[in-house]
Write an enzyme that holds these catalytic residues in place. Structure first.
Site, mmCIF file in Angstrom:
data_model
loop_
_atom_site.group_PDB
_atom_site.id
_atom_site.type_symbol
_atom_site.label_atom_id
_atom_site.label_comp_id
_atom_site.label_asym_id
_atom_site.label_seq_id
_atom_site.Cartn_x
_atom_site.Cartn_y
_atom_site.Cartn_z
ATOM 1 N N HIS A 99 33.091 33.234 28.720
ATOM 2 C CA HIS A 99 31.945 33.501 29.596
ATOM 3 C C HIS A 99 31.440 34.914 29.373
ATOM 4 O O HIS A 99 32.213 35.819 29.058
ATOM 5 C CB HIS A 99 32.313 33.295 31.072
ATOM 6 N N HIS A 101 29.484 37.987 31.221
ATOM 7 C CA HIS A 101 29.081 38.543 32.512
ATOM 8 C C HIS A 101 27.732 39.239 32.343
ATOM 9 O O HIS A 101 27.588 40.099 31.455
ATOM 10 C CB HIS A 101 30.082 39.603 32.985
HETATM 11 P P1 AMP Z 1 37.123 37.376 33.580
HETATM 12 O O1 AMP Z 1 37.995 38.436 34.177
HETATM 13 O O2 AMP Z 1 36.203 37.903 32.511
HETATM 14 O O3 AMP Z 1 37.905 36.161 33.149
HETATM 15 O O4 AMP Z 1 36.144 36.952 34.749
HETATM 16 C C1 AMP Z 1 36.332 35.822 35.548
HETATM 17 C C2 AMP Z 1 35.293 35.882 36.632
HETATM 18 O O5 AMP Z 1 35.150 34.595 37.202
HETATM 19 C C3 AMP Z 1 35.620 36.847 37.759
HETATM 20 O O6 AMP Z 1 34.594 37.845 37.880
HETATM 21 C C4 AMP Z 1 35.703 35.940 38.993
HETATM 22 O O7 AMP Z 1 35.205 36.547 40.152
HETATM 23 C C5 AMP Z 1 34.874 34.750 38.551
HETATM 24 N N1 AMP Z 1 35.182 33.484 39.187
HETATM 25 C C6 AMP Z 1 36.400 32.902 39.317
HETATM 26 N N2 AMP Z 1 36.295 31.715 39.929
HETATM 27 C C7 AMP Z 1 34.966 31.522 40.170
HETATM 28 C C8 AMP Z 1 34.217 30.472 40.796
HETATM 29 N N3 AMP Z 1 34.806 29.377 41.271
HETATM 30 N N4 AMP Z 1 32.872 30.630 40.881
HETATM 31 C C9 AMP Z 1 32.278 31.746 40.411
HETATM 32 N N5 AMP Z 1 32.926 32.755 39.812
HETATM 33 C C10 AMP Z 1 34.261 32.657 39.709
#
Ligand code: AMP
Length: 118
Positions: A99, A101
């Protein structure tokens, strides 16, 4: 292999989806760090940047172009924003479905905090 993001893409789990096409799905981060914090996720399951193949080159481009479009829609294109992809432990990756950001809406400060040991 399935993560919460696969369930959001398939509609099994709720999310505030702001964009979807045949390549990517974008939704607001559940724990935003700035006024705009959107995750752009490939519909195809890819775990990390390390798992990208040459055939995924166009898909990565679609992720960036979707982020560009969303930044304009959010009204943050001119003042600027940051695109981040975390990879594995040191990169801070928590969800193992690739993903991007899209973060903005306030000054974001230095890209990485310096440690005394740097
Ligand atoms: P990363 O640390 O790059 O893996 O980022 C994962 C991101 O996913 C974090 O910023 C979380 O807040 C976000 N996240 C986790 N679960 C969900 C969800 N169900 N809906 C939206 N964002 C999420």
């Amino acid at each position: 292999m399935s993560t919460i993001f696969s369930k959001i893409i398939s509609g099994e789990a709720p999310a505030d989806i702001v964009y979807k096409d045949e390549h990517v799905t974008a939704f607001r981060d559940i724990n935003p760090v700035a006024p705009t914090h959107i995750l752009v996720v490939p519909n195809k399951f890819i775990s990390t940047v390390n798992d990208l193949e040459q055939e995924d080159a166009a898909l990565v481009g679609q992720m960036v172009l979707a982020a560009k479009k969303l930044a304009a829609e959010e009204g943050i294109a001119e003042q600027g924003y940051r695109l981040i992809i975390n990879c594995n432990r040191d990169g801070g990756q928590v969800v193992f479905h690739l993903h991007l950001h899209l973060i903005g809406g306030r000054p974001l400060g230095p890209m990485v905090r310096r440690l005394k040991t740097d």
